[in-house]
Design a protein around this motif. Structure first.
Motif, PDB file in Angstrom:
ATOM      1  N   GLU A  97       0.752  -1.243  -0.035  1.00 37.12           N
ATOM      2  CA  GLU A  97      -0.011   0.036  -0.107  1.00 37.12           C
ATOM      3  C   GLU A  97       0.623   1.210  -0.142  1.00 37.12           C
ATOM      4  O   GLU A  97       1.927   1.439   0.361  1.00 37.12           O
ATOM      5  CB  GLU A  97      -1.040   0.150   1.187  1.00 37.12           C
ATOM      6  N   LYS A  98       0.405   2.149  -0.708  1.00 39.74           N
ATOM      7  CA  LYS A  98       1.078   3.415  -0.730  1.00 39.74           C
ATOM      8  C   LYS A  98       0.525   4.380   0.234  1.00 39.74           C
ATOM      9  O   LYS A  98      -0.705   4.553   0.788  1.00 39.74           O
ATOM     10  CB  LYS A  98       1.006   4.149  -2.016  1.00 39.74           C
ATOM     11  N   ILE A  99       1.388   5.261   1.064  1.00 41.21           N
ATOM     12  CA  ILE A  99       1.032   6.196   2.108  1.00 41.21           C
ATOM     13  C   ILE A  99       1.680   7.476   1.854  1.00 41.21           C
ATOM     14  O   ILE A  99       2.670   7.641   1.012  1.00 41.21           O
ATOM     15  CB  ILE A  99       1.330   5.458   3.380  1.00 41.21           C
ATOM     16  N   VAL A 100       1.094   8.562   2.570  1.00 43.63           N
ATOM     17  CA  VAL A 100       1.782   9.795   2.737  1.00 43.63           C
ATOM     18  C   VAL A 100       2.094   9.903   4.241  1.00 43.63           C
ATOM     19  O   VAL A 100       1.335   9.749   4.949  1.00 43.63           O
ATOM     20  CB  VAL A 100       0.672  10.791   2.354  1.00 43.63           C
ATOM     21  N   LEU A 101       3.332  10.254   4.238  1.00 45.79           N
ATOM     22  CA  LEU A 101       3.753  10.438   5.934  1.00 45.79           C
ATOM     23  C   LEU A 101       4.403  11.868   5.928  1.00 45.79           C
ATOM     24  O   LEU A 101       5.195  12.302   5.301  1.00 45.79           O
ATOM     25  CB  LEU A 101       5.119   9.396   5.854  1.00 45.79           C
ATOM     26  N   LEU A 102       3.593  12.394   6.746  1.00 44.40           N
ATOM     27  CA  LEU A 102       4.030  13.853   7.096  1.00 44.40           C
ATOM     28  C   LEU A 102       4.732  13.932   8.329  1.00 44.40           C
ATOM     29  O   LEU A 102       4.314  13.817   9.363  1.00 44.40           O
ATOM     30  CB  LEU A 102       2.604  14.952   7.135  1.00 44.40           C
ATOM     31  N   LEU A 103       6.090  14.706   8.224  1.00 49.39           N
ATOM     32  CA  LEU A 103       6.840  14.748   9.328  1.00 49.39           C
ATOM     33  C   LEU A 103       7.576  16.166   9.246  1.00 49.39           C
ATOM     34  O   LEU A 103       7.631  16.693   8.497  1.00 49.39           O
ATOM     35  CB  LEU A 103       8.044  14.096   9.315  1.00 49.39           C
ATOM     36  N   ASP A 104       7.470  16.894  10.526  1.00 49.63           N
ATOM     37  CA  ASP A 104       8.242  18.160  10.404  1.00 49.63           C
ATOM     38  C   ASP A 104       9.933  17.961  10.620  1.00 49.63           C
ATOM     39  O   ASP A 104      10.224  16.938  10.663  1.00 49.63           O
ATOM     40  CB  ASP A 104       7.782  19.140  11.666  1.00 49.63           C
ATOM     41  N   ASN A 105      10.660  18.979  10.976  1.00 54.97           N
ATOM     42  CA  ASN A 105      12.017  18.841  10.933  1.00 54.97           C
ATOM     43  C   ASN A 105      12.407  18.945  12.441  1.00 54.97           C
ATOM     44  O   ASN A 105      13.513  19.110  12.784  1.00 54.97           O
ATOM     45  CB  ASN A 105      12.636  20.281  10.400  1.00 54.97           C
ATOM     46  N   CYS A 106      11.850  17.974  13.173  1.00 59.05           N
ATOM     47  CA  CYS A 106      12.122  17.656  14.584  1.00 59.05           C
ATOM     48  C   CYS A 106      13.537  16.551  14.624  1.00 59.05           C
ATOM     49  O   CYS A 106      13.688  15.962  13.616  1.00 59.05           O
ATOM     50  CB  CYS A 106      11.105  16.720  15.397  1.00 59.05           C
ATOM     51  N   SER A 107      14.327  17.014  15.338  1.00 56.62           N
ATOM     52  CA  SER A 107      15.547  16.082  15.361  1.00 56.62           C
ATOM     53  C   SER A 107      15.225  14.585  15.675  1.00 56.62           C
ATOM     54  O   SER A 107      16.202  13.870  15.569  1.00 56.62           O
ATOM     55  CB  SER A 107      16.485  16.809  16.444  1.00 56.62           C
ATOM     56  N   ALA A 108      14.201  14.351  16.214  1.00 53.02           N
ATOM     57  CA  ALA A 108      13.752  13.023  16.628  1.00 53.02           C
ATOM     58  C   ALA A 108      13.261  12.318  15.315  1.00 53.02           C
ATOM     59  O   ALA A 108      13.187  10.960  15.639  1.00 53.02           O
ATOM     60  CB  ALA A 108      12.696  13.037  17.945  1.00 53.02           C
ATOM     61  N   HIS A 109      13.126  12.954  14.426  1.00 54.27           N
ATOM     62  CA  HIS A 109      12.502  12.120  13.123  1.00 54.27           C
ATOM     63  C   HIS A 109      13.802  11.720  12.422  1.00 54.27           C
ATOM     64  O   HIS A 109      14.637  12.504  12.213  1.00 54.27           O
ATOM     65  CB  HIS A 109      11.768  13.287  12.214  1.00 54.27           C
ATOM     66  N   PRO A 110      13.755  10.618  11.694  1.00 48.94           N
ATOM     67  CA  PRO A 110      14.679  10.078  10.949  1.00 48.94           C
ATOM     68  C   PRO A 110      15.052  11.039   9.745  1.00 48.94           C
ATOM     69  O   PRO A 110      13.985  11.726   9.208  1.00 48.94           O
ATOM     70  CB  PRO A 110      14.082   8.908  10.497  1.00 48.94           C
ATOM     71  N   ALA A 111      16.189  10.948   9.212  1.00 47.24           N
ATOM     72  CA  ALA A 111      16.350  11.686   7.791  1.00 47.24           C
ATOM     73  C   ALA A 111      15.634  11.114   6.788  1.00 47.24           C
ATOM     74  O   ALA A 111      15.425   9.970   6.915  1.00 47.24           O
ATOM     75  CB  ALA A 111      17.820  11.903   7.566  1.00 47.24           C
ATOM     76  N   GLU A 112      15.344  12.192   5.714  1.00 48.97           N
ATOM     77  CA  GLU A 112      14.388  11.558   4.587  1.00 48.97           C
ATOM     78  C   GLU A 112      15.312  10.115   4.006  1.00 48.97           C
ATOM     79  O   GLU A 112      14.541   9.376   3.601  1.00 48.97           O
ATOM     80  CB  GLU A 112      14.391  12.577   3.775  1.00 48.97           C
ATOM     81  N   GLU A 113      16.413  10.402   3.983  1.00 45.77           N
ATOM     82  CA  GLU A 113      17.443   9.225   3.354  1.00 45.77           C
ATOM     83  C   GLU A 113      16.983   8.091   4.034  1.00 45.77           C
ATOM     84  O   GLU A 113      17.219   6.928   3.336  1.00 45.77           O
ATOM     85  CB  GLU A 113      18.942   9.501   3.175  1.00 45.77           C
ATOM     86  N   GLU A 114      16.885   7.797   5.229  1.00 44.96           N
ATOM     87  CA  GLU A 114      16.609   6.574   5.954  1.00 44.96           C
ATOM     88  C   GLU A 114      15.124   6.127   5.804  1.00 44.96           C
ATOM     89  O   GLU A 114      14.995   5.039   5.916  1.00 44.96           O
ATOM     90  CB  GLU A 114      16.794   6.896   7.557  1.00 44.96           C
ATOM     91  N   LEU A 115      14.233   6.936   5.445  1.00 46.21           N
ATOM     92  CA  LEU A 115      12.945   6.715   5.408  1.00 46.21           C
ATOM     93  C   LEU A 115      12.642   6.181   3.929  1.00 46.21           C
ATOM     94  O   LEU A 115      12.076   5.127   3.496  1.00 46.21           O
ATOM     95  CB  LEU A 115      11.963   7.814   5.428  1.00 46.21           C
ATOM     96  N   VAL A 116      13.378   6.454   2.818  1.00 46.04           N
ATOM     97  CA  VAL A 116      13.539   5.917   1.274  1.00 46.04           C
ATOM     98  C   VAL A 116      13.675   4.530   1.309  1.00 46.04           C
ATOM     99  O   VAL A 116      13.175   4.018   0.537  1.00 46.04           O
ATOM    100  CB  VAL A 116      14.033   6.928   0.716  1.00 46.04           C
ATOM    101  N   THR A 117      14.533   4.077   2.280  1.00 42.45           N
ATOM    102  CA  THR A 117      15.152   2.736   2.231  1.00 42.45           C
ATOM    103  C   THR A 117      13.905   1.710   2.563  1.00 42.45           C
ATOM    104  O   THR A 117      13.756   0.838   2.235  1.00 42.45           O
ATOM    105  CB  THR A 117      16.344   2.494   3.095  1.00 42.45           C
ATOM    106  N   PHE A 118      12.832   2.327   3.075  1.00 42.66           N
ATOM    107  CA  PHE A 118      11.523   1.366   3.504  1.00 42.66           C
ATOM    108  C   PHE A 118      11.023   0.928   2.167  1.00 42.66           C
ATOM    109  O   PHE A 118      10.395  -0.286   2.113  1.00 42.66           O
ATOM    110  CB  PHE A 118      10.428   2.304   4.231  1.00 42.66           C
ATOM    111  N   GLU A 119      11.062   1.578   1.196  1.00 42.00           N
ATOM    112  CA  GLU A 119      10.555   1.091  -0.271  1.00 42.00           C
ATOM    113  C   GLU A 119      11.125  -0.196  -0.573  1.00 42.00           C
ATOM    114  O   GLU A 119      10.414  -0.885  -1.462  1.00 42.00           O
ATOM    115  CB  GLU A 119      10.610   2.064  -1.070  1.00 42.00           C
TER     116      GLU A 119
END
Length: 101
Positions: free
Chosen positions: A77-99
């Motif tokens: 399934e495709k999703i939209v993940l909305l995150l702000d720039n909080c330091s506790a959020h993973p970097a975008e590069e780390e999340l792209v690997t989920f694909e």
């Protein structure tokens, strides 16, 4: 003008991650992260229906672990993940690997 009394700032934090589909028909149990075992906001609550509850500060590892688990449940399934720039959020590069899972 009144003088402010030197007061220690309250450092209680509670992070709640809520996930659902666009219509709200599919909901995942919330992720709750807080530094207090019994936050004042839940005074009197005996049972909290949560997926995970951590006695810690929110970290990128806690969020990544939650998202990887959810990614397995979603399968293709495709999703939209909305995150702000909080330091506790993973970097975008780390999340792209989920694909790739």
């Amino acid at each position: 003008m009144n003088q402010l009394v030197d007061v220690k700032k309250v450092k209680e934090r509670l992070t709640v991650l809520l996930t659902c589909n666009m219509t709200g028909t599919l909901k995942k149990a919330p992720l709750v992260v807080g530094k207090s075992k019994k936050p004042n906001c839940f005074k009197g609550v005996k049972n909290l229906p949560v997926a995970h509850s951590y006695n810690a500060w929110m970290t990128s590892n806690i969020l990544k672990e939650f998202l990887l688990e959810w990614d397995k449940e979603l399968k293709d399934e495709k999703i939209v993940l909305l995150l702000d720039n909080c330091s506790a959020h993973p970097a975008e590069e780390e999340l792209v690997t989920f694909e790739k899972h």
